[in-house]
Scaffold this motif. Structure first.
Motif, PDB file in Angstrom:
ATOM      1  N   VAL A   1     -75.410  21.231 -44.419  1.00  0.00           N
ATOM      2  CA  VAL A   1     -76.116  20.737 -43.233  1.00  0.00           C
ATOM      3  C   VAL A   1     -75.348  19.570 -42.606  1.00  0.00           C
ATOM      4  CG1 VAL A   1     -78.203  19.561 -42.419  1.00  0.00           C
ATOM      5  CG2 VAL A   1     -78.394  21.505 -43.966  1.00  0.00           C
ATOM      6  N   LEU A   2     -74.819  18.696 -43.466  1.00  0.00           N
ATOM      7  CA  LEU A   2     -74.050  17.551 -42.974  1.00  0.00           C
ATOM      8  C   LEU A   2     -72.815  18.013 -42.202  1.00  0.00           C
ATOM      9  CD1 LEU A   2     -73.766  14.469 -42.921  1.00  0.00           C
ATOM     10  CD2 LEU A   2     -72.434  14.636 -45.053  1.00  0.00           C
ATOM     11  N   ILE A   3     -72.151  19.069 -42.733  1.00  0.00           N
ATOM     12  CA  ILE A   3     -70.973  19.633 -42.031  1.00  0.00           C
ATOM     13  C   ILE A   3     -71.389  20.144 -40.651  1.00  0.00           C
ATOM     14  CG2 ILE A   3     -69.307  21.529 -42.037  1.00  0.00           C
ATOM     15  CD1 ILE A   3     -69.255  21.304 -45.110  1.00  0.00           C
ATOM     16  N   VAL A   4     -72.520  20.834 -40.604  1.00  0.00           N
ATOM     17  CA  VAL A   4     -73.007  21.374 -39.332  1.00  0.00           C
ATOM     18  C   VAL A   4     -73.334  20.249 -38.362  1.00  0.00           C
ATOM     19  CG1 VAL A   4     -74.874  22.657 -38.226  1.00  0.00           C
ATOM     20  CG2 VAL A   4     -73.884  23.501 -40.350  1.00  0.00           C
ATOM     21  N   VAL A   5     -74.023  19.215 -38.835  1.00  0.00           N
ATOM     22  CA  VAL A   5     -74.443  18.109 -37.958  1.00  0.00           C
ATOM     23  C   VAL A   5     -73.236  17.357 -37.412  1.00  0.00           C
ATOM     24  CG1 VAL A   5     -75.641  15.877 -37.899  1.00  0.00           C
ATOM     25  CG2 VAL A   5     -76.694  17.836 -39.059  1.00  0.00           C
ATOM     26  N   ILE A   6     -72.300  17.009 -38.304  1.00  0.00           N
ATOM     27  CA  ILE A   6     -71.121  16.250 -37.869  1.00  0.00           C
ATOM     28  C   ILE A   6     -70.310  17.032 -36.845  1.00  0.00           C
ATOM     29  CG2 ILE A   6     -68.897  15.318 -38.611  1.00  0.00           C
ATOM     30  CD1 ILE A   6     -70.248  14.554 -41.271  1.00  0.00           C
ATOM     31  N   ASN A   7     -70.062  18.305 -37.153  1.00  0.00           N
ATOM     32  CA  ASN A   7     -69.247  19.114 -36.245  1.00  0.00           C
ATOM     33  C   ASN A   7     -69.986  19.450 -34.957  1.00  0.00           C
ATOM     34  OD1 ASN A   7     -66.566  19.865 -37.591  1.00  0.00           O
ATOM     35  ND2 ASN A   7     -68.038  20.218 -39.246  1.00  0.00           N
ATOM     36  N   SER A   8     -71.307  19.561 -35.035  1.00  0.00           N
ATOM     37  CA  SER A   8     -72.086  19.774 -33.816  1.00  0.00           C
ATOM     38  C   SER A   8     -71.987  18.557 -32.905  1.00  0.00           C
ATOM     39  CB  SER A   8     -73.556  20.038 -34.162  1.00  0.00           C
ATOM     40  OG  SER A   8     -73.684  21.237 -34.883  1.00  0.00           O
ATOM     41  N   PHE A   9     -71.992  17.368 -33.511  1.00  0.00           N
ATOM     42  CA  PHE A   9     -71.844  16.136 -32.729  1.00  0.00           C
ATOM     43  C   PHE A   9     -70.461  16.087 -32.062  1.00  0.00           C
ATOM     44  CE2 PHE A   9     -70.540  11.664 -32.392  1.00  0.00           C
ATOM     45  CZ  PHE A   9     -71.555  11.193 -31.551  1.00  0.00           C
ATOM     46  N   VAL A  10     -69.423  16.477 -32.825  1.00  0.00           N
ATOM     47  CA  VAL A  10     -68.066  16.495 -32.260  1.00  0.00           C
ATOM     48  C   VAL A  10     -67.988  17.462 -31.075  1.00  0.00           C
ATOM     49  CG1 VAL A  10     -65.656  17.111 -32.711  1.00  0.00           C
ATOM     50  CG2 VAL A  10     -66.964  15.813 -34.419  1.00  0.00           C
ATOM     51  N   LEU A  11     -68.571  18.661 -31.277  1.00  0.00           N
ATOM     52  CA  LEU A  11     -68.569  19.660 -30.204  1.00  0.00           C
ATOM     53  C   LEU A  11     -69.370  19.177 -28.996  1.00  0.00           C
ATOM     54  CD1 LEU A  11     -69.038  22.948 -32.285  1.00  0.00           C
ATOM     55  CD2 LEU A  11     -66.952  22.159 -31.152  1.00  0.00           C
ATOM     56  N   LEU A  12     -70.465  18.459 -29.265  1.00  0.00           N
ATOM     57  CA  LEU A  12     -71.289  17.931 -28.189  1.00  0.00           C
ATOM     58  C   LEU A  12     -70.513  16.909 -27.359  1.00  0.00           C
ATOM     59  CD1 LEU A  12     -74.094  17.923 -26.865  1.00  0.00           C
ATOM     60  CD2 LEU A  12     -74.718  16.050 -28.421  1.00  0.00           C
ATOM     61  N   VAL A  13     -69.761  16.051 -28.047  1.00  0.00           N
ATOM     62  CA  VAL A  13     -68.937  15.054 -27.343  1.00  0.00           C
ATOM     63  C   VAL A  13     -67.882  15.746 -26.477  1.00  0.00           C
ATOM     64  CG1 VAL A  13     -67.233  13.210 -27.648  1.00  0.00           C
ATOM     65  CG2 VAL A  13     -69.305  13.237 -29.058  1.00  0.00           C
ATOM     66  N   ILE A  14     -67.243  16.776 -27.044  1.00  0.00           N
ATOM     67  CA  ILE A  14     -66.225  17.521 -26.288  1.00  0.00           C
ATOM     68  C   ILE A  14     -66.843  18.170 -25.059  1.00  0.00           C
ATOM     69  CG2 ILE A  14     -64.660  19.498 -26.354  1.00  0.00           C
ATOM     70  CD1 ILE A  14     -64.190  18.863 -29.335  1.00  0.00           C
ATOM     71  N   LYS A  15     -68.018  18.797 -25.249  1.00  0.00           N
ATOM     72  CA  LYS A  15     -68.697  19.433 -24.117  1.00  0.00           C
ATOM     73  C   LYS A  15     -69.095  18.397 -23.069  1.00  0.00           C
ATOM     74  CE  LYS A  15     -68.771  23.774 -25.356  1.00  0.00           C
ATOM     75  NZ  LYS A  15     -68.098  24.817 -24.537  1.00  0.00           N
ATOM     76  N   GLY A  16     -69.485  17.216 -23.513  1.00  0.00           N
ATOM     77  CA  GLY A  16     -69.849  16.150 -22.584  1.00  0.00           C
ATOM     78  C   GLY A  16     -68.665  15.715 -21.738  1.00  0.00           C
ATOM     79  N   VAL A  17     -67.509  15.570 -22.408  1.00  0.00           N
ATOM     80  CA  VAL A  17     -66.285  15.204 -21.681  1.00  0.00           C
ATOM     81  C   VAL A  17     -65.937  16.287 -20.657  1.00  0.00           C
ATOM     82  CG1 VAL A  17     -63.799  14.818 -21.901  1.00  0.00           C
ATOM     83  CG2 VAL A  17     -65.373  13.779 -23.547  1.00  0.00           C
ATOM     84  N   GLN A  18     -66.031  17.543 -21.075  1.00  0.00           N
ATOM     85  CA  GLN A  18     -65.762  18.658 -20.159  1.00  0.00           C
ATOM     86  C   GLN A  18     -66.707  18.631 -18.963  1.00  0.00           C
ATOM     87  OE1 GLN A  18     -65.567  21.699 -23.702  1.00  0.00           O
ATOM     88  NE2 GLN A  18     -64.937  22.752 -21.846  1.00  0.00           N
ATOM     89  N   CYS A  19     -67.978  18.382 -19.240  1.00  0.00           N
ATOM     90  CA  CYS A  19     -68.985  18.382 -18.179  1.00  0.00           C
ATOM     91  C   CYS A  19     -68.700  17.287 -17.163  1.00  0.00           C
ATOM     92  CB  CYS A  19     -70.365  18.200 -18.798  1.00  0.00           C
ATOM     93  SG  CYS A  19     -71.696  18.264 -17.594  1.00  0.00           S
ATOM     94  N   ILE A  20     -68.402  16.084 -17.647  1.00  0.00           N
ATOM     95  CA  ILE A  20     -68.103  14.967 -16.735  1.00  0.00           C
ATOM     96  C   ILE A  20     -66.884  15.285 -15.891  1.00  0.00           C
ATOM     97  CG2 ILE A  20     -67.347  12.551 -16.638  1.00  0.00           C
ATOM     98  CD1 ILE A  20     -69.025  12.082 -19.187  1.00  0.00           C
ATOM     99  N   TYR A  21     -65.879  15.851 -16.555  1.00  0.00           N
ATOM    100  CA  TYR A  21     -64.648  16.170 -15.811  1.00  0.00           C
ATOM    101  C   TYR A  21     -64.891  17.249 -14.775  1.00  0.00           C
ATOM    102  CZ  TYR A  21     -59.998  17.893 -14.711  1.00  0.00           C
ATOM    103  OH  TYR A  21     -58.870  18.290 -14.028  1.00  0.00           O
ATOM    104  N   ASN A  22     -65.546  18.344 -15.166  1.00  0.00           N
ATOM    105  CA  ASN A  22     -65.723  19.489 -14.259  1.00  0.00           C
ATOM    106  C   ASN A  22     -66.715  19.216 -13.133  1.00  0.00           C
ATOM    107  OD1 ASN A  22     -63.912  21.276 -15.543  1.00  0.00           O
ATOM    108  ND2 ASN A  22     -65.433  21.771 -17.096  1.00  0.00           N
ATOM    109  N   GLU A  23     -67.760  18.451 -13.432  1.00  0.00           N
ATOM    110  CA  GLU A  23     -68.815  18.245 -12.446  1.00  0.00           C
ATOM    111  C   GLU A  23     -68.616  16.995 -11.586  1.00  0.00           C
ATOM    112  OE1 GLU A  23     -70.950  20.546 -11.930  1.00  0.00           O
ATOM    113  OE2 GLU A  23     -70.242  21.713 -13.646  1.00  0.00           O
ATOM    114  N   LYS A  24     -67.718  16.106 -11.981  1.00  0.00           N
ATOM    115  CA  LYS A  24     -67.512  14.889 -11.201  1.00  0.00           C
ATOM    116  C   LYS A  24     -66.032  14.592 -10.957  1.00  0.00           C
ATOM    117  CE  LYS A  24     -68.183   9.874 -11.271  1.00  0.00           C
ATOM    118  NZ  LYS A  24     -68.627   8.705 -12.057  1.00  0.00           N
ATOM    119  N   THR A  25     -65.329  14.262 -12.032  1.00  0.00           N
ATOM    120  CA  THR A  25     -63.945  13.782 -11.902  1.00  0.00           C
ATOM    121  C   THR A  25     -63.055  14.798 -11.202  1.00  0.00           C
ATOM    122  OG1 THR A  25     -64.283  12.628 -13.992  1.00  0.00           O
ATOM    123  CG2 THR A  25     -62.035  12.743 -13.155  1.00  0.00           C
ATOM    124  N   LYS A  26     -63.128  16.045 -11.630  1.00  0.00           N
ATOM    125  CA  LYS A  26     -62.273  17.084 -11.051  1.00  0.00           C
ATOM    126  C   LYS A  26     -62.573  17.289  -9.577  1.00  0.00           C
ATOM    127  CE  LYS A  26     -60.887  21.922 -11.652  1.00  0.00           C
ATOM    128  NZ  LYS A  26     -61.072  23.154 -12.452  1.00  0.00           N
TER     129      LYS A  26
END
Length: 603
Positions: A69-94
């Motif tokens: 469960v800890l592996i899932v939570v940690i990696n889900s958080f990492v993926l969430l951060v990556i998706k957040g960066v993508q979202c900011i870039y695609n919806e605003k910065t880009k």
């Protein structure tokens, strides 16, 4: 440019790097961030594969539930951060950087169009290239950035998958790669057909755009309502649409065939082939669940990654064909430009001299001017009038003085020096010019007079110029005075002036210009006789201490000139003062008397 055959990959890469270098020069963050975010986005799927492998192996080893469960939570958080960066870039910065990049790219194209010779706009081939370049400036540069960043990130991700899958079962990799590579040929053909369809429709789309502009623009409104010309425009529009449809029908069936074949080989066959292979192999050699899971997910992901990578490599080649349109335009070298060691224009213009000047317009064998030899003495503040019937070469004479065209033969000298030796921009600024086919811009009245930004402190100059042209009282009644927008192109509260009022605005430009010589081409053509007399009085007044060249059909205005030149069929046939030419009793005298009789009969 070869329109029938795509470039080889090496030349295609060079063309794309050319446009990428322009993009990096215009907006470096857009290029760097796109490559970084795209790579991060592509690696997410491979990262997810590693997470699945870790979890499956953990289950096989009966590891603690809390740890998994800890592996899932940690990696889900990492993926969430990556998706957040993508979202900011695609919806605003880009989106913001795209607008900045498009703006700067368009300004580059506008600047090149501004440098182009006037004759280029009379060349259909050049105008087609300009149309294509303008279209490419709006989106192609962004598409190239996206394509190259997709290729770079695609290569990295594909290599990661290949290495990972090859360590488990290298034959699975071969099964995936073979049909995907086969689709590259289909994709190349598909892109070429799409390019040919687009290019064949350029001229037809230009006709459609012309009709749309004509119908929407205010300057055509009266003629469209008074004459049945709309039916002709409608025929042009319908014909263009019919030709576009013909081209679509011409290419749609082979394009559908190639696309179906491509999707079959790139999508379905690799998966089916892998499934058959693994079922066969599992019967002979049972495999672990973790290896099977990784292989199955990896094969699907690699197949998709390779399909996208090949698509972008094909797009790279096709983009290079479009880039050629833009590159050809940006590399266009005008024939009228500054010499290497251009000299400044003297503060005082003493003379303008035509020496054996003949001229024919580009792509025409018919001479417009024949062996013109004359000297205008601007140091005497000479007022010169050029008269003649329509088509006699009067306006062309002025265009040569302004160096909008260069003589076909002979040379024009300013103060005894060939005008080609002077700095082109400075040289043209030395003349305050109003053409009969003037234009009113969708800007404020002040900007239309100054023909530049209406900076603070120039209000008095604008008002004095408008007063001399007889339009100040009218402009001051407008809602925002001299800052009222002319035309309603962008402002519903803009003002639409009459033809005569617009001409007075154009004449005010000459009064506002701090120029050595005034050039007026039919400055009073849209004015009534009373307004015309006032304008001519103002023109003579403002040209005191300056040289002036007037072109007018109104022969009465010629009496104000110090010297008159009569042009017929591109030649100077008579010259002298008004009194001298009347006494000579030639063509000028005949024209003057006939026009005077017409005015008397109208009275």
């Amino acid at each position: 440019m070869n329109k029938e055959k795509p470039k080889n990959l090496h030349n295609a890469i060079k063309s794309n790097i050319y446009i990428l270098s322009i993009a990096f020069k215009l907006c470096p963050p857009r290029v760097i961030m796109d490559i970084a975010v795209n790579l991060m986005s592509k690696l997410v799927s491979f990262y997810f594969l590693l997470i699945i492998e870790t979890l499956v192996k953990g289950l096989q080893r009966n590891e603690a539930f809390d740890k998994l469960v800890l592996i899932v939570v940690i990696n889900s958080f990492v993926l969430l951060v990556i998706k957040g960066v993508q979202c900011i870039y695609n919806e605003k910065t880009k989106l913001i950087y795209d607008q900045i990049l498009i703006e700067r790219m368009n300004l580059m194209v506008f600047g090149k169009a501004f440098e182009a010779d006037i004759s280029c706009y009379e060349d259909a081939e050049f105008y087609d290239n300009y149309t294509k370049a303008a279209a490419e400036a709006n989106g192609r540069i962004i598409k190239v950035i996206d394509t190259i960043s997709n290729i770079l990130s695609g290569i990295v991700v594909a290599v990661c998958y290949l290495i990972k899958l090859a360590t488990i079962d290298y034959f699975s990799v071969i099964i995936v790669l073979m049909p995907v590579l086969a689709t590259s040929v289909m994709g190349k053909r598909l892109k070429l057909l799409d390019y040919k369809l687009t290019m064949e429709n350029v001229s037809h789309n230009r006709k459609k755009d012309y009709v749309k502009r004509t119908v929407y623009l205010q300057k055509y409104a009266k003629e469209l309502r008074l004459y049945p010309i709309f039916s002709v425009l409608q025929e042009i529009f319908n014909e263009a649409v019919e030709n576009i449809i013909k081209n679509i029908k011409k290419y749609c069936y082979p394009m559908m065939g190639f696309r179906l074949f491509q999707r079959l080989f790139a999508g379905s066959l690799p998966t089916i082939g892998f499934m058959i292979y693994k079922v066969y192999k599992s019967i002979r050699e049972p495999a672990g669940i973790s290896d099977f899971t990784v292989l199955f997910y990896g094969v699907l992901s690699l197949s998709g990654a390779m399909e996208v990578l090949l698509y972008n490599l094909i797009t790279l080649r096709t983009d290079s064909l479009y880039i050629d349109n833009l590159k050809q335009f940006l590399n266009h070298s005008p024939s009228i430009k500054n010499e290497v060691n251009a000299i400044p224009v003297p503060e005082r213009i003493e003379s303008i001299e035509f020496v054996n000047v003949s001229f024919s317009y580009p792509n025409s064998d018919r001479p417009v001017l024949h062996n013109i030899n004359l000297k205008l003495h601007m140091n005497r503040y000479e007022k010169v009038s050029i008269v003649g019937h329509n088509g006699s070469g009067k306006t062309t004479f002025v265009k040569l003085i302004l160096r909008l065209y260069d003589p076909t033969e002979g040379e024009i000298r300013l103060n005894g020096i060939n005008i080609k030796a002077y700095d082109l921009k400075e040289y043209r600024k030395a003349f305050g010019t109003v053409f009969q086919d003037f234009n009113i811009f969708s800007m404020s009245a002040a900007e239309n007079v100054l023909m530049e930004d209406a900076e603070p402190g120039k209000e008095n100059l604008v008002k004095k110029s408008l007063e001399k042209s007889g339009i100040l009282d009218k402009v001051l009644t407008l809602k925002k005075g001299i800052y009222t927008m002319l035309t309603r192109e962008f402002d519903e509260e803009g003002e639409v002036l009459s033809g005569g009022q617009n001409q007075k605005i154009a004449i005010a430009r000459a009064f506002a210009a701090n120029s050595n010589v005034l050039i007026m081409d039919e400055p009073s053509s849209a004015l009534d006789p009373i307004a015309e007399d006032k304008i001519w009085d103002s023109l003579i007044e403002v040209s005191r201490g300056k040289g002036a060249i007037f072109i007018s059909h109104r022969m009465s205005a010629c009496k104000l000139a110090d010297k008159i030149y009569l042009m017929e069929r591109g030649c100077i046939t008579e010259q002298g003062s008004h009194e001298e030419l009347i006494n000579y009793n030639g063509k000028y005298a005949d024209m003057f008397k006939k026009q005077a009789m017409n005015y008397q009969s109208q009275e």
